[in-house]
Design a protein around this motif. Structure first.
Motif, short mmCIF file in Angstrom:
data_model
loop_
_atom_site.label_atom_id
_atom_site.label_comp_id
_atom_site.label_asym_id
_atom_site.label_seq_id
_atom_site.Cartn_x
_atom_site.Cartn_y
_atom_site.Cartn_z
N GLY A 94 0.80 -1.23 0.00
CA GLY A 94 0.00 0.00 0.00
C GLY A 94 0.82 1.27 0.00
N GLY A 95 2.15 1.13 0.07
CA GLY A 95 3.03 2.30 0.04
C GLY A 95 3.02 3.10 1.32
N LEU A 96 2.95 2.43 2.48
CA LEU A 96 2.92 3.12 3.76
C LEU A 96 4.20 3.90 4.01
N SER A 97 4.03 5.19 4.30
CA SER A 97 5.15 6.03 4.73
C SER A 97 4.64 6.98 5.80
N THR A 98 5.53 7.41 6.68
CA THR A 98 5.13 8.26 7.80
C THR A 98 5.84 9.59 7.73
N GLY A 99 5.08 10.65 7.96
CA GLY A 99 5.63 11.99 8.08
C GLY A 99 5.23 12.58 9.41
N TRP A 100 5.92 13.61 9.82
CA TRP A 100 5.62 14.29 11.09
C TRP A 100 5.27 15.74 10.78
N VAL A 101 4.07 16.15 11.17
CA VAL A 101 3.56 17.50 10.88
C VAL A 101 2.81 18.02 12.10
N SER A 102 2.54 19.32 12.10
CA SER A 102 1.75 19.89 13.20
C SER A 102 0.32 19.37 13.10
N LEU A 103 -0.40 19.46 14.20
CA LEU A 103 -1.80 19.04 14.22
C LEU A 103 -2.60 19.80 13.17
N LYS A 104 -2.42 21.11 13.12
CA LYS A 104 -3.15 21.93 12.15
C LYS A 104 -2.79 21.55 10.71
N GLU A 105 -1.53 21.27 10.46
CA GLU A 105 -1.11 20.86 9.11
C GLU A 105 -1.69 19.50 8.74
N ALA A 106 -1.75 18.58 9.68
CA ALA A 106 -2.36 17.27 9.43
C ALA A 106 -3.82 17.43 9.02
N ILE A 107 -4.53 18.31 9.71
CA ILE A 107 -5.94 18.55 9.37
C ILE A 107 -6.04 19.13 7.96
N LYS A 108 -5.20 20.09 7.62
CA LYS A 108 -5.22 20.69 6.28
C LYS A 108 -4.94 19.65 5.20
N ILE A 109 -3.94 18.82 5.43
CA ILE A 109 -3.58 17.77 4.47
C ILE A 109 -4.76 16.84 4.22
N MET A 110 -5.39 16.41 5.31
CA MET A 110 -6.49 15.46 5.17
C MET A 110 -7.73 16.11 4.57
N GLU A 111 -7.98 17.38 4.85
CA GLU A 111 -9.14 18.07 4.27
C GLU A 111 -8.99 18.24 2.76
N LYS A 112 -7.76 18.44 2.30
CA LYS A 112 -7.52 18.66 0.86
C LYS A 112 -7.44 17.35 0.08
N ASN A 113 -7.11 16.27 0.74
CA ASN A 113 -6.90 14.98 0.07
C ASN A 113 -8.24 14.32 -0.27
N ILE A 114 -8.29 13.65 -1.41
CA ILE A 114 -9.48 12.92 -1.82
C ILE A 114 -9.10 11.45 -2.00
N PRO A 115 -9.45 10.61 -1.03
CA PRO A 115 -9.13 9.18 -1.15
C PRO A 115 -9.80 8.57 -2.38
N GLN A 116 -9.15 7.58 -2.96
CA GLN A 116 -9.63 6.96 -4.19
C GLN A 116 -10.42 5.67 -3.94
N THR A 117 -10.41 5.17 -2.72
CA THR A 117 -11.06 3.89 -2.46
C THR A 117 -12.15 4.02 -1.40
N TYR A 118 -13.03 3.07 -1.40
CA TYR A 118 -14.12 2.99 -0.42
C TYR A 118 -13.55 3.00 1.00
N VAL A 119 -12.60 2.12 1.26
CA VAL A 119 -12.01 2.02 2.60
C VAL A 119 -11.26 3.31 2.95
N GLY A 120 -10.53 3.85 2.00
CA GLY A 120 -9.79 5.09 2.23
C GLY A 120 -10.68 6.24 2.63
N LYS A 121 -11.87 6.31 2.05
CA LYS A 121 -12.82 7.38 2.39
C LYS A 121 -13.26 7.26 3.85
N PHE A 122 -13.55 6.05 4.30
CA PHE A 122 -13.93 5.84 5.70
C PHE A 122 -12.77 6.17 6.64
#
Length: 172
Positions: A130-158
């Motif tokens: 699945g290409g798992l990689s980990t990054g370290w970001v601020s809480l606010k940046e993590a929220i921004k990243i996830m709000e902008k991202n659009i998952p491509q799979t059913y499971v990813g959306k959940f």
């Protein structure tokens, strides 16, 4: 632990789906899982990217038979991040109804801090694929990243909606 949300397909605007769960807990497979918002010494959090399915998530995973929630979380964090953590507080619980998989999942989320230096994670074949990689970001940046991202799979959306809810709960 406080119930923060019940997550249904309709909440994710999954097209072509009924507006209510077809089974709503009846004949669903039940799974318990743990997640953690993990802080390092720089007050950054661990954010996992699954590049194969294009979504972000918090560290954690399923609770195995006979395991406590705390033991499962320590095992998952060691596998995914290669570190140990100290649990400091609870965030809450989210129940997911994934009709497509006939799955009702209880995800319990905690706050933790890194307790040891990171070593090599012990990823599963599925995580490698699945290409798992980990990054370290601020809480606010993590929220921004996830709000902008659009998952491509059913499971990813959940997964992304669940973990974004946990992050926003902590950021309140």
């Amino acid at each position: 632990m406080e119930l923060l949300k019940e997550l249904y397909e309709r909440d994710l605007s999954l097209s072509g789906r009924d507006s209510t769960s077809r089974r709503h807990g009846n004949k669903f497979w039940f799974r318990r899982a743990v997640r953690a918002i993990i802080f390092n010494d720089k007050y950054e959090i661990a954010l996992i990217h699954m590049s194969g399915d294009h979504y972000y998530k918090l560290p954690g995973g399923g609770i195995e038979a006979g395991e406590t929630m705390e033991a499962a979380l320590h095992r998952e964090v060691l596998e995914e991040l290669g570190t140990t953590v100290e649990l400091t507080d609870e965030v809450g619980l989210i129940i997911e109804y994934r009709d497509e998989h006939e799955l009702m999942q209880f995800s319990y989320c905690y706050i933790a801090r890194m307790y040891s230096d990171q070593k090599n994670p012990e990823l599963t074949e599925e995580e490698h694929a699945g290409g798992l990689s980990t990054g370290w970001v601020s809480l606010k940046e993590a929220i921004k990243i996830m709000e902008k991202n659009i998952p491509q799979t059913y499971v990813g959306k959940f997964i992304q909606e669940r973990d974004l809810t946990f992050l926003k709960q902590l950021n309140r």
